[in-house]
Scaffold this active site. Structure first.
Site, PDB file in Angstrom:
ATOM      1  N   GLN A   1       0.838  -1.201   0.000  1.00 15.69           N
ATOM      2  CA  GLN A   1       0.000   0.000   0.000  1.00 15.69           C
ATOM      3  C   GLN A   1       0.871   1.248   0.000  1.00 15.69           C
ATOM      4  O   GLN A   1       1.670   1.457   0.902  1.00 15.69           O
ATOM      5  CB  GLN A   1      -0.899  -0.021   1.226  1.00 15.69           C
ATOM      6  CG  GLN A   1      -1.843   1.154   1.297  1.00 15.69           C
ATOM      7  CD  GLN A   1      -3.140   0.773   1.990  1.00 15.69           C
ATOM      8  OE1 GLN A   1      -3.963   0.027   1.466  1.00 15.69           O
ATOM      9  NE2 GLN A   1      -3.329   1.286   3.180  1.00 15.69           N
TER      10      GLN A   1
ATOM     11  N   TYR B   1       0.535   4.821   0.380  1.00 16.26           N
ATOM     12  CA  TYR B   1      -0.153   6.065   0.751  1.00 16.26           C
ATOM     13  C   TYR B   1       0.848   7.061   1.339  1.00 16.26           C
ATOM     14  O   TYR B   1       1.028   8.146   0.832  1.00 16.26           O
ATOM     15  CB  TYR B   1      -1.245   5.811   1.805  1.00 16.26           C
ATOM     16  CG  TYR B   1      -2.470   5.037   1.346  1.00 16.26           C
ATOM     17  CD1 TYR B   1      -2.588   4.536   0.045  1.00 16.26           C
ATOM     18  CD2 TYR B   1      -3.512   4.813   2.229  1.00 16.26           C
ATOM     19  CE1 TYR B   1      -3.721   3.829  -0.345  1.00 16.26           C
ATOM     20  CE2 TYR B   1      -4.654   4.113   1.840  1.00 16.26           C
ATOM     21  CZ  TYR B   1      -4.753   3.613   0.557  1.00 16.26           C
ATOM     22  OH  TYR B   1      -5.868   2.924   0.182  1.00 16.26           O
TER      23      TYR B   1
ATOM     24  N   SER C   1       4.745  -1.229   3.327  1.00 16.33           N
ATOM     25  CA  SER C   1       5.032  -2.566   3.856  1.00 16.33           C
ATOM     26  C   SER C   1       5.201  -3.570   2.735  1.00 16.33           C
ATOM     27  O   SER C   1       4.401  -3.608   1.793  1.00 16.33           O
ATOM     28  CB  SER C   1       3.900  -3.032   4.776  1.00 16.33           C
ATOM     29  OG  SER C   1       3.840  -2.218   5.922  1.00 16.33           O
TER      30      SER C   1
ATOM     31  N   GLU D   1     -17.846  -9.841   7.706  1.00 17.15           N
ATOM     32  CA  GLU D   1     -17.522 -10.479   8.981  1.00 17.15           C
ATOM     33  C   GLU D   1     -16.024 -10.522   9.239  1.00 17.15           C
ATOM     34  O   GLU D   1     -15.569 -10.220  10.322  1.00 17.15           O
ATOM     35  CB  GLU D   1     -18.052 -11.909   9.048  1.00 17.15           C
ATOM     36  CG  GLU D   1     -18.721 -12.229   7.863  1.00 17.15           C
ATOM     37  CD  GLU D   1     -19.067 -13.566   7.387  1.00 17.15           C
ATOM     38  OE1 GLU D   1     -18.153 -14.263   6.940  1.00 17.15           O
ATOM     39  OE2 GLU D   1     -20.254 -13.872   7.398  1.00 17.15           O
TER      40      GLU D   1
ATOM     41  N   SER E   1      -2.811   6.997  13.239  1.00 18.49           N
ATOM     42  CA  SER E   1      -2.276   7.012  14.609  1.00 18.49           C
ATOM     43  C   SER E   1      -3.357   7.473  15.584  1.00 18.49           C
ATOM     44  O   SER E   1      -4.374   8.032  15.199  1.00 18.49           O
ATOM     45  CB  SER E   1      -1.059   7.923  14.682  1.00 18.49           C
ATOM     46  OG  SER E   1      -1.470   9.238  14.392  1.00 18.49           O
TER      47      SER E   1
HETATM   48  C1  FAD Z   1       4.834  -0.806  10.839  1.00 18.94           C
HETATM   49  C2  FAD Z   1       4.229   0.216   9.953  1.00 18.94           C
HETATM   50  C3  FAD Z   1       3.774  -0.145   8.712  1.00 18.94           C
HETATM   51  C4  FAD Z   1       3.231   0.818   7.862  1.00 18.94           C
HETATM   52  N1  FAD Z   1       2.837   0.415   6.625  1.00 18.94           N
HETATM   53  C5  FAD Z   1       2.380   1.345   5.751  1.00 18.94           C
HETATM   54  C6  FAD Z   1       2.036   0.971   4.421  1.00 18.94           C
HETATM   55  O1  FAD Z   1       2.127  -0.199   4.045  1.00 18.94           O
HETATM   56  N2  FAD Z   1       1.630   1.923   3.569  1.00 18.94           N
HETATM   57  C7  FAD Z   1       1.496   3.231   3.956  1.00 18.94           C
HETATM   58  O2  FAD Z   1       1.090   4.040   3.151  1.00 18.94           O
HETATM   59  N3  FAD Z   1       1.820   3.630   5.210  1.00 18.94           N
HETATM   60  C8  FAD Z   1       2.265   2.714   6.115  1.00 18.94           C
HETATM   61  N4  FAD Z   1       2.614   3.110   7.386  1.00 18.94           N
HETATM   62  C9  FAD Z   1       2.587   4.525   7.714  1.00 18.94           C
HETATM   63  C10 FAD Z   1       1.525   4.954   8.683  1.00 18.94           C
HETATM   64  O3  FAD Z   1       0.269   4.991   8.060  1.00 18.94           O
HETATM   65  C11 FAD Z   1       1.940   6.325   9.223  1.00 18.94           C
HETATM   66  O4  FAD Z   1       3.092   6.138   9.998  1.00 18.94           O
HETATM   67  C12 FAD Z   1       0.858   6.964  10.044  1.00 18.94           C
HETATM   68  O5  FAD Z   1      -0.240   7.317   9.262  1.00 18.94           O
HETATM   69  C13 FAD Z   1       1.387   8.204  10.782  1.00 18.94           C
HETATM   70  O6  FAD Z   1       2.028   9.072   9.914  1.00 18.94           O
HETATM   71  P1  FAD Z   1       3.510   9.605  10.243  1.00 18.94           P
HETATM   72  O7  FAD Z   1       4.353   8.441  10.530  1.00 18.94           O
HETATM   73  O8  FAD Z   1       3.916  10.517   9.175  1.00 18.94           O
HETATM   74  O9  FAD Z   1       3.373  10.401  11.602  1.00 18.94           O
HETATM   75  P2  FAD Z   1       2.991  11.943  11.748  1.00 18.94           P
HETATM   76  O10 FAD Z   1       1.850  12.253  10.888  1.00 18.94           O
HETATM   77  O11 FAD Z   1       4.220  12.751  11.630  1.00 18.94           O
HETATM   78  O12 FAD Z   1       2.510  11.934  13.261  1.00 18.94           O
HETATM   79  C14 FAD Z   1       3.422  11.941  14.367  1.00 18.94           C
HETATM   80  C15 FAD Z   1       2.626  12.055  15.646  1.00 18.94           C
HETATM   81  O13 FAD Z   1       1.885  13.269  15.625  1.00 18.94           O
HETATM   82  C16 FAD Z   1       0.525  13.024  15.853  1.00 18.94           C
HETATM   83  N5  FAD Z   1      -0.271  13.945  15.045  1.00 18.94           N
HETATM   84  C17 FAD Z   1      -0.245  14.136  13.714  1.00 18.94           C
HETATM   85  N6  FAD Z   1      -1.160  15.030  13.339  1.00 18.94           N
HETATM   86  C18 FAD Z   1      -1.773  15.429  14.468  1.00 18.94           C
HETATM   87  C19 FAD Z   1      -2.842  16.319  14.741  1.00 18.94           C
HETATM   88  N7  FAD Z   1      -3.466  16.982  13.769  1.00 18.94           N
HETATM   89  N8  FAD Z   1      -3.234  16.445  16.006  1.00 18.94           N
HETATM   90  C20 FAD Z   1      -2.626  15.774  17.009  1.00 18.94           C
HETATM   91  N9  FAD Z   1      -1.637  14.923  16.821  1.00 18.94           N
HETATM   92  C21 FAD Z   1      -1.218  14.739  15.561  1.00 18.94           C
HETATM   93  C22 FAD Z   1       0.302  11.590  15.408  1.00 18.94           C
HETATM   94  O14 FAD Z   1      -0.791  11.011  16.079  1.00 18.94           O
HETATM   95  C23 FAD Z   1       1.605  10.941  15.805  1.00 18.94           C
HETATM   96  O15 FAD Z   1       1.556  10.562  17.149  1.00 18.94           O
HETATM   97  C24 FAD Z   1       3.137   2.164   8.262  1.00 18.94           C
HETATM   98  C25 FAD Z   1       3.569   2.525   9.538  1.00 18.94           C
HETATM   99  C26 FAD Z   1       4.118   1.569  10.384  1.00 18.94           C
HETATM  100  C27 FAD Z   1       4.557   1.985  11.751  1.00 18.94           C
END
Ligand code: FAD
Lengths: 404, 359
Positions: free
Chosen positions: A123, A125, A158, A240, A372
């Protein structure tokens, strides 16, 4: 309300047992384990025990939503040691998207091969500057003749290093933020794409950076139309299996904790006899029940065509909070094994309590991937409680389950 | 196969909700809380007329013959409304007789309870933390009892008591002077006042299958308190949400501050899934009798902790107003404290659930 296994279900269970007895394990003459598993899955789908949400014409089971059947299937597959329906992105996410939005050609080409796992998906994104704020993504695709030409970068994708395809969100229109995004299917194995594995906290290297440098994909591999990628990516699979994914997983974890607590001996007695620990495990069980029966309710309403309430929007956070509790329980049981970590690839190769260390990290993956916790809190605040939007709005990430 | 409410169940719950939100309801509730009324007779009359006391009583004895599921739905609605009625003790006494009485005993007592002609309650604890049948100490002397029971809900208005006896037995006692006297305790929950009931050589009627009845009644108490707690927690959530949408600070509504919004979201995430837990406990009470104690213990222990935690954090989120007598949130905070302790504290129930799970 009626959860009884009436005669109809007893019969269903009998038929399933007969099916399993006849089909698993399959003889070695049918190939290696992988081939035998694939053959078993073909037969199980044909009989309606797996891929229940996928139409027969694509090789699915095409069954009505029925969670008692799905519970029976889970129980009987476990008892027979038969391989369950695979949990991979292609099956969990891409097929539902295609079923809802895909063209006939897309469905015919991708769905059967995704089910057989000939096609594996990653994926695409997240980007370096678009995680929670996904609509900020910058990877672009431009239509040149009959091809999209793609430039940019994805991250945290991933399994990209071992996948054939990516389901990606890409900027194709000049419209701002989410209005300019399309959902593209991309062949990862081409010269314009470079994939670098990223070493993870667990020591394995499952997620990747993916660089696009004039990569190509056919013009008609856009799903749901140009500029519609945001809506397409938010498709949820209401069936389901997706409903129960978190519940089943927690159920397994709970059984393992009880086993661990039985096998951990302290001062000559099994830890399971410690009163405090017993109560804490019961606390986890209460939360498991809350999830299971709220899911039952949700799916029942769904099946009756009623709007299904708010539970689903709370589920991921509830699971996250529960799994933090589980982690706290297990680290106490592990005692000094909490000091040790075996490097390895994935959980399966790990021995003894190293598996629990892996789980400890995995609980954090649940908290982060797929939206998150803070973003989930925005979603619950706005969509469930009707509170005003803040900067991030509800759009940040969909409130999906643990599917990344 | 399904796990949703039927049309009739929705209607039943809505009807009860209407009774405990009708014009005049809130004034009566406040009058109870402020000590001008001892209980909400008007709502009880309407609930009786609607048939609530007879929900789980068979139609042979003048009831409606429905199940614990319907009764728990009612309990949820009453918890949401903070109803000051003798519901809890009355339906528990009724269940004790229905499950523990002989045919003649049921014929004798159930019709007057199902019709609401008499109010009943349960007198269980002899001492602190004495909720479970195995804790009861009061021993009869022939068919008479002498001794004191505490924490009896609506004890001052009850006409009939089901009394827990040593050996986990049950007896029915009529509240006749001078052998039975109820004295108000300083109960924390104004909506469900408690009494200490003194029996002085009071005439009793031993229930024929008392120990079976006691076990069922105890489970029923746990299920109904879980439902009440879910309703109460939902109320606190709604109340705090509503306040956050009108109260302003720093030039904005409280709900616009993300910290505040996230705290509310955290409450919602804990409250919403709990419905499934109490539903299952109610379902199990009817359909999986052998698993029903386990489910009931889990449901009450978890829901009561949830309600209390929601009420405490909700109070914190309301600020100074939440610390006043005048503001209604205090009603549910105290109701949460009742739900927490009455029928057995969560730690003990979790421990029992673990035993019943076979770990
Ligand atoms: C093991 C793993 C597998 C993954 N696999 C995939 C995948 O296959 N494909 C894919 O596309 N993505 C994948 N991801 C990415 C995942 O979707 C992102 O890590 C996640 O959406 C958070 O984005 P970020 O890491 O940029 O954190 P950030 O957006 O930088 O966030 C950092 C922190 O700030 C907080 N935060 C952000 N915005 C706000 C707000 N407006 N208000 C309050 N708090 C906020 C967040 O909750 C978080 O705690 C994976 C992540 C992990 C850990």
């Amino acid at each position: 309300m009626n959860l009884s296994y009436s005669k109809e279900y007893d019969d269903y269970r009998e038929e399933l047992r007969a099916f399993l007895a006849a089909n698993w394990p399959l003889p070695d003459s049918l190939g290696d384990l992988r081939e035998r598993t694939a053959e078993f899955h073909r037969r199980a789908a044909k009989a309606g025990y797996i891929f229940r949400h996928i139409p027969v014409k694509y090789g699915g089971g095409e069954q009505q939503l029925d969670f008692l059947q799905s519970e029976i299937i889970k129980e009987e597959f476990r008892r027979a040691g038969a391989p369950r329906e695979p949990e991979v992105i292609g099956i969990n996410r891409v097929i539902p998207v295609l079923l809802q939005w895909g063209t006939e050609e897309q469905k015919d080409f991708f769905i059967p091969r995704t089910m057989s796992r000939e096609f594996l998906w990653s994926q695409g994104y997240s980007e370096p500057n678009a995680g929670s704020d996904l609509a900020a993504l910058r990877t672009r695709a431009e239509l040149v003749g009959d091809k999209w030409i793609i430039n940019g970068q994805k991250v945290w994708s991933s399994n990209a290093y071992k996948c054939q395809y990516m389901n990606a969100l890409v900027r194709t229109e000049s419209a701002p933020r989410h209005l300019g995004i399309s959902y593209l299917l991309i062949d990862l194995q081409q010269p314009g794409i470079e994939i670098r594995r990223i070493k993870q906290i667990t020591g394995e290297s499952e997620f990747c950076e993916v660089f696009f440098n004039n990569a190509e994909t056919p013009a008609d591999w856009v799903v749901g139309g140009r500029g519609n990628g945001w809506a397409v990516s938010r498709t949820t699979l209401r069936h389901e299996r997706s409903g129960f994914r978190s519940v089943n997983w927690l159920d397994t974890i709970l059984r393992r904790i009880v086993k661990l607590a039985r096998e951990t001996i302290r001062d000559g007695t099994p830890a399971i006899e410690e009163p405090h620990l017993r109560r804490e495990i019961a606390r986890v069980q209460a939360r498991l029940y809350a999830m299971r029966y709220s899911t039952y309710r949700d799916l029942s309403m769904e099946a009756a065509g009623e709007p299904s309430g708010d539970y689903l929007l709370t589920q991921k956070l509830y699971l996250t909070d529960t799994i933090h509790l589980v982690e706290r329980l297990t680290r106490d049981l592990l005692a000094d094994d909490y000091l040790l970590m075996s490097p390895g690839e994935g959980r399966d190769g790990l021995k003894g309590n190293a598996k629990w260390i892996y789980n400890s990290f995995h609980s954090l993956k649940i908290a982060i991937a797929g939206g998150s916790s803070n973003i989930q809190r925005n979603v619950v605040g706005e969509r469930v409680l009707g509170l005003p939007r803040d900067n991030a709005g509800v759009g940040g990430r969909e409130a999906s389950g643990m599917d990344q | 196969m399904n796990f949703k409410l039927s049309e009739e169940q929705h209607q039943l719950q809505d009807a009860v909700r209407r009774i405990v939100s009708a014009a005049g309801y809130h004034e009566r509730l406040r009058a109870v809380v402020d000590g001008q009324l001892s209980w909400d007779e008007g709502s009880w009359r309407d609930l009786v007329e609607f048939g609530v006391p007879g929900i789980v009583v068979s139609d042979r004895f003048g009831g409606i013959g429905l199940t614990m599921i319907e009764l728990a739905l009612v309990a949820e609605a009453l918890g949401y409304a903070g109803a000051a009625t003798p519901f809890l003790g009355h339906v528990l006494a009724t269940i004790a007789i229905a499950e523990g009485g002989s045919e003649q005993q049921r014929e004798k007592w159930l019709p007057m309870l199902a019709s609401g002609e008499k109010i009943a309650s349960v007198a269980l604890s002899d001492q602190n933390d004495g909720w479970a049948p195995e804790d009861w100490r009061l021993a009869p002397n022939g068919s008479r009892i002498s001794g004191r029971k505490i924490n009896v809900p609506a004890g001052q208005i009850a006409d009939i008591f089901v009394v827990g006896l040593a050996g986990g037995q049950l007896a029915v006692v009529e509240a006749l002077t001078p052998t039975v006297t109820a004295e108000a305790m300083d109960g924390i929950d104004m909506t469900r006042p408690l009494a200490a009931v003194e029996f002085s050589d009071a005439e009793t009627e031993l229930l024929e299958n008392g120990s079976a009845g006691a076990a069922r009644m105890h489970d029923a108490a746990l299920v109904l308190l879980a439902a009440d707690a879910f309703g109460g927690a939902s109320r606190i959530l709604d109340m705090t949400r509503d306040y956050s949408l009108v109260r302003e600070a720093f030039g904005a509504k409280l709900a616009q501050f993300q910290a505040y919004k996230h705290q509310l979201a955290n409450l919602a995430v804990e409250v919403i899934p709990t419905r499934g837990l109490y539903w299952f406990a109610a379902y199990a009470f009817e359909n999986y009798v052998e698993r029903s104690s386990h489910a009931a213990c889990l449901a009450k222990a978890h829901s009561a902790e949830l309600f209390l935690q929601t009420a405490r954090l909700g109070t914190e989120l309301l600020g100074g107003i939440g610390f006043t007598w005048e503001y209604d949130s205090q009603i549910w905070l105290k109701r949460a404290m009742f739900d927490f302790a009455w029928g057995g504290r969560p730690e003990r129930l979790f421990a029992k659930a673990a035993d019943l799970a076979g770990w």
